[in-house]
Structures are given as C-alpha cells and as structure tokens.
Design an enzyme around this catalytic site. Structure first.
Site, PDB file in Angstrom:
ATOM      1  N   CYS A 165      -9.244 -43.303 -41.786  1.00 55.38           N
ATOM      2  CA  CYS A 165      -8.297 -42.640 -42.411  1.00 55.38           C
ATOM      3  C   CYS A 165      -7.648 -43.127 -43.705  1.00 55.38           C
ATOM      4  CB  CYS A 165      -6.989 -42.123 -41.440  1.00 55.38           C
ATOM      5  SG  CYS A 165      -7.933 -41.054 -40.098  1.00 55.38           S
ATOM      6  N   GLU A 194      -0.411 -36.471 -36.566  1.00 49.92           N
ATOM      7  CA  GLU A 194      -0.484 -37.570 -35.748  1.00 49.92           C
ATOM      8  C   GLU A 194      -0.307 -39.039 -36.585  1.00 49.92           C
ATOM      9  OE1 GLU A 194       0.037 -37.297 -32.154  1.00 49.92           O
ATOM     10  OE2 GLU A 194       0.054 -39.618 -32.561  1.00 49.92           O
ATOM     11  N   LYS A 197       2.530 -36.770 -43.910  1.00 53.29           N
ATOM     12  CA  LYS A 197       1.458 -37.795 -43.177  1.00 53.29           C
ATOM     13  C   LYS A 197       0.374 -38.639 -44.246  1.00 53.29           C
ATOM     14  CE  LYS A 197      -1.688 -39.344 -40.628  1.00 53.29           C
ATOM     15  NZ  LYS A 197      -1.632 -40.374 -39.632  1.00 53.29           N
TER      16      LYS A 197
END
Ligand code: NAD
Ligand code: UGA
Length: 463
Positions: free
Chosen positions: A277, A162, A221
């Site tokens: 993150c 995502e 990612k």
C-alpha cells in the site's frame, strides 16, 4: 436501519480479518465474505486453520470462533449481495499497469466491477461501504454507476477506510486508534452512517469513531499512509547522512522521538518500506495532485518514493562495494523475504529489489524466510521480468533451514525483522560461512558488538 446481513466482496488481507472481527463482535449479524478466487475461499474454509490464506497472529482463533456460526466464506456472490443490507467493497486497488496514469493511478476496474455487480443483482435498498483504499471522489463514480445501471433501488455510499497494518491486524482491529466513516450529509446518508456506527460501537468506544463527509474520509486514508511512509523516508534519508558523519541513526531516532511533538513511532530505519500500500497510495496521491495541476504538491510526495527506491539500491550497492566490488559467483544469504515480520505477505518487499540487483551482478542468493513459500519467492522475482525464469531458479535457491542456507556464504543480508533471527546460534552461522563473513543488517536488529566479537564484519543501516 439495523443491519442483520453483511456481504463483503473481497476475501483478502483486509476483507478476511476485518469481517472476522465484525462477526465476532456482532454475533447477531450474519457476515458473508465472497470472492471470485475459489482457491482462496477454499483455504478460508479449510478445517486446518494453519491453511488460512493469510498468516496473521490471532486470526485463526477468531475464525475458529465465528466460522460456520455467523461468518461464512463463499464464491456465491450474487445471492449474498441480494441477501444483505450492507455490502463492503474490499477488493484490491493496485497501481495501474496500462493506459492513462500507468504506474501511478489506482486501477479501479475491480471496484467498478463490484459496483456493476451490485447494481445488477440488488432488488432492495443497499448501503455500499468502500473498504478498499480509493482516490478521493470515487464514491461519486460508484454512486453514478449504481444509480444509472441499477433497477431503481436506493443506494447509500459510505467510505470506511481500513487502517490495519499486517502482522498486527487483529490488535489493530480490536483496539483501533480510530474508525473513520464518511458519508453523505443528507438524511438517508446520515442514517447509513449511523447503521455502520452501530456495528462498530459494539466494541469500539464512541469517541474513537469519527464521522466525516465522504471526501474527507477517502482522502484521509491516502494521506495517512503518505504521512507514515514519509516518516520512514525521512529517517532513511538521515541514515545515509549518519553513515558519512559517524552519527548513529538509532540514537538520532531516539533523541528526536523523545520530543512528544515528533513522537517515537515509525522512526525505525530500514532497507526501505515495502507492502502493498505505501507506494501505491503515495503514487495515487501524486497522480491526483498532478491531475489537479498541483505540481509542487505532487513533487513533494513523490520524493518519499524516490528516497525509498534509493534506500533499497543503496543497500544492495553497499553489499557489492564491501565484498570487494564483485559478488559474481559469490553466495549471499538472505534472512527474510516478507516485507515485514509476522506476515507471509511479500508485496513490494525490499528483498525482491535487493535480490534483483545482486542477481544482475551474478551473485548466488540463498533465502530463508520462516513464512514465505518458495513458490512465492520465485513468483516475486519472475514478476519483475528482469531475466529468464529458469535463470532465477538457478541463481536463487530457497532453504527452510537457516544454518544450511548460510553455508559457505560470503555475506548475510537481514531483509525482514523476524524475532527469531535474534535468537539464532550466530557462532554456528559464523562457522558455516566463508571468511571474512559479513552481515548487512537491513533492520538493525542484531547487536553490533556481539556480532563483531563472534568475528563478523557488521554493517548496520545508518551506523
Ligand atoms: P487482496 O489482494 O489481499 O484481496 C482482494 C481480494 O479481492 C482478492 O482475493 C480478489 O480475488 C478479490 N476480488 C477482486 N475483484 C473481485 C470481484 N470483482 N469480485 C469478488 N472478489 C474480487 O487485497 P487487500 O490487501 O485485502 O487490499 C484490499 C484493499 O484494502 C486495497 O484497496 C488496499 O489498498 C486496502 N488496504 C489494505 C491493507 C493491507 O494491509 N493489506 C490495509 C488497509 C487497506
Ligand atoms: C500500512 C499502515 O501502517 C496501515 O495503517 C495501513 O492500513 C496499511 O499500510 C495499508 O493501507 O495497507 P502495512 O503496510 O501493513 O500497514 O505495515 P507497516 O507496519 O506500516 O509497514 C510498512 C513498511 O514500512 C514495512 O516494510 C515496514 O518494515 C516498514 N517500516 C515501518 C519501516 O521501515 N520503519 C518503520 O518505522 C515502520
């Protein structure tokens, strides 16, 4: 295979909004989001949409359109895994705090628990989708657990990382730059990829859906976050150079960003990037590189973190130096605690670390943030374990009125770029403060000339 039932494990910042949009765009698919955290699930089911566990502009509208129709939140994990053809794993993957790889590697225990749970309850074939951010090659481990502990049913693993950013999650989900789907290159792998492509195709143009092999998807990612964070550390490094040379970092960012090869986005200097993150994913990348013996690669990316920590410390030290080298007993007001505007998320927010340094210097801090609760702020500080929890409560106070928060303070630190801060009555704030009154603008959102005209001593970053 046409998917009719989706189960998403993890009702967090990613699972909640992502599944809400998938449900909205695919009314014929039943989407059930499950979580072990009952309190969180109750909040997702709350009649009062202001109580959703996540504040994200536009999320309440999509939830109100879909919840109870084809979107459901529940703690009934087993039943919903069994009833679904496709299962997303969207649980947290924090940095390990113990054992081998402590402080660097991703802690995959929650992901492994999901895999074991799926293996335990699945009685029909399943497509398992990695939505969490994971180290490259994790799909092999998940597949192994599923195949070894399952009861003979077939599992296909997909990677579908995502890319949403908090605060703009709904727009990012509605109009994503790209949707990335990695999968096995054998026939059943390709079929699984197609099933997920079909789901996204109901609103994402085909050319924006990118399919790759599993490892490219998993690695992309981590690399995407590393590149984004690297740009921030790059401009932040230049901010310090600007302060010593008379150049203005915002002017430099504009000048270089107009080069279409560089581009203008993600060049905003700041007190340091936060969020759950960037740091965790770069540390993970560094750990992977080190594990493969690629020490120069590891050092290169580690520097992004070193610079970010330096920027937070530099901001705090700058306050100390300007306030005549002592903040002991002085009141300092923080506007903002969230790691960026338009979110109530405070994970790894620079504010936490700046506050900690100033509390060590015996400052008294008063915090105003429009969306972050007092409990969250104390939890953040306590989690550092720097000092006694009671002391944190004595030395730091939270105020939900900015004009009260700044009363008799010596300095204001802007830690989050909330739009409302630019609309404050800064004359009133100035009048409420001790003189000389300082502003340390960690986001460069205020106009220096206007602030100086009012009487403030204004210190922006890289100015
Ligand atoms: P989060 O902490 O907000 O949510 C994770 C949820 O998973 C929690 O509610 C937790 O209770 C639940 N959970 C954990 N183990 C479980 C289990 N065994 N069974 C059922 N539920 C379980 O995390 P998040 O911010 O949504 O992030 C999830 C993943 O997505 C992470 O890997 C993160 O790196 C990645 N990601 C996050 C963002 C973001 O903006 N937050 C963006 C992109 C990717
Ligand atoms: C980031 C990425 O932007 C997402 O693509 C990714 O999906 C997500 O991480 C993730 O994997 O969790 P997020 O952390 O939510 O999203 O928010 P960002 O907008 O990237 O901001 C991160 C931090 O960088 C914030 O503290 C922000 O203030 C700071 N930042 C951002 C800057 O200091 N300067 C900038 O120019 C941009």
């Amino acid at each position: 295979m046409k998917i009719k039932n989706i189960c998403c494990i993890g009702a967090g910042y990613v699972g909640g909004p992502t599944m809400a949009v998938i449900a909205q765009k695919n009314p014929e698919i039943k989407v059930t989001v499950v979580d072990i955290n009952e309190e969180r699930i109750n909040l997702w089911n709350s009649n009062n949409l202001d109580k959703l566990p996540i504040f994200e502009p536009g999320l309440d509208k999509v939830v109100s359109e879909t919840r109870g129709k084809n979107l459901f939140f529940t703690t009934e994990i087993d039943k919903n895994i069994e009833n679904s053809e496709m299962i997303f794993i969207s649980v947290n993957t924090p940095t390990k705090t113990y054992g081998d790889g402590k402080g660097m590697a991703a802690d995959l225990r929650f992901v492994e628990l999901c895999a074991r749970k799926i293996a335990e309850v699945a009685k029909t074939d399943k497509i398992v989708v990695e939505k969490s951010t994971l180290p490259v090659k994790t799909a092999a481990a998940i597949k192994n657990i599923l195949d070894e502990t399952g009861s003979g049913v077939k599992f296909e693993i997909l990677s579908n990382p995502e890319f949403l950013a908090e605060g703009t999650a709904m727009r990012d989900l509605e109009v994503p730059d790209r949707v990335l789907i990695g999968g096995g290159q054998h026939d059943s792998g390709k079929n699984a990829i197609q099933s997920l492509v079909d789901i996204y195709s109901s609103w994402v143009p085909k050319e924006n859906i990118l399919t790759t092999n599993l490892w490219s998807s998993e690695l992309s990612k981590l690399v995407s976050n590393a590149f984004l964070a690297q740009r921030i550390s790059s401009i932040n490094s230049i901010s310090e150079l600007c302060e010593s040379t008379g150049a203005d970092v915002d002017e430099v960012a504009k000048a270089i960003g107009m080069d279409s090869r560089i581009g203008s986005k993600f060049l905003k200097t700041s007190v340091g990037f936060g969020g759950s993150c960037f740091q965790k994913d770069i540390l993970n990348l560094v750990y992977i590189a080190k594990s493969l013996g690629l020490n120069k690669v590891a050092d290169y990316w580690n520097q992004v973190i070193i610079l970010n920590n330096h920027q937070k410390e530099r901001f705090a030290k700058n306050i100390l130096t300007n306030l005549y080298n002592t903040v002991a007993g002085k009141k300092i007001c923080f506007f903002g605690w969230a790691f960026k505007k338009n979110t109530n998320d405070t994970r790894e927010s620079a504010a936490i670390y700046v506050a900690d340094i100033l509390l060590d210097e015996m400052a008294n801090i008063y915090v105003y943030d429009p969306k972050v609760s007092e409990k969250q702020i104390y939890d953040d500080l306590d989690s550092l374990k720097t000092r006694d929890c009671n002391l944190n409560r004595q030395m730091l106070k939270v105020n939900n009125d900015p004009y009260e928060a700044c009363k008799n303070s010596h300095a204001i630190g802007i830690l989050t770029e909330w739009d409302q801060f630019t609309e404050f009555d800064w004359n009133r704030i100035y009048n409420n403060m001790n003189k000389p009154a300082f502003i340390f603008d960690g986001r460069n959102i205020l106009d220096r000339k206007t602030m100086e005209k009012i009487g403030f001593t204004y210190k922006g970053i890289g100015k």
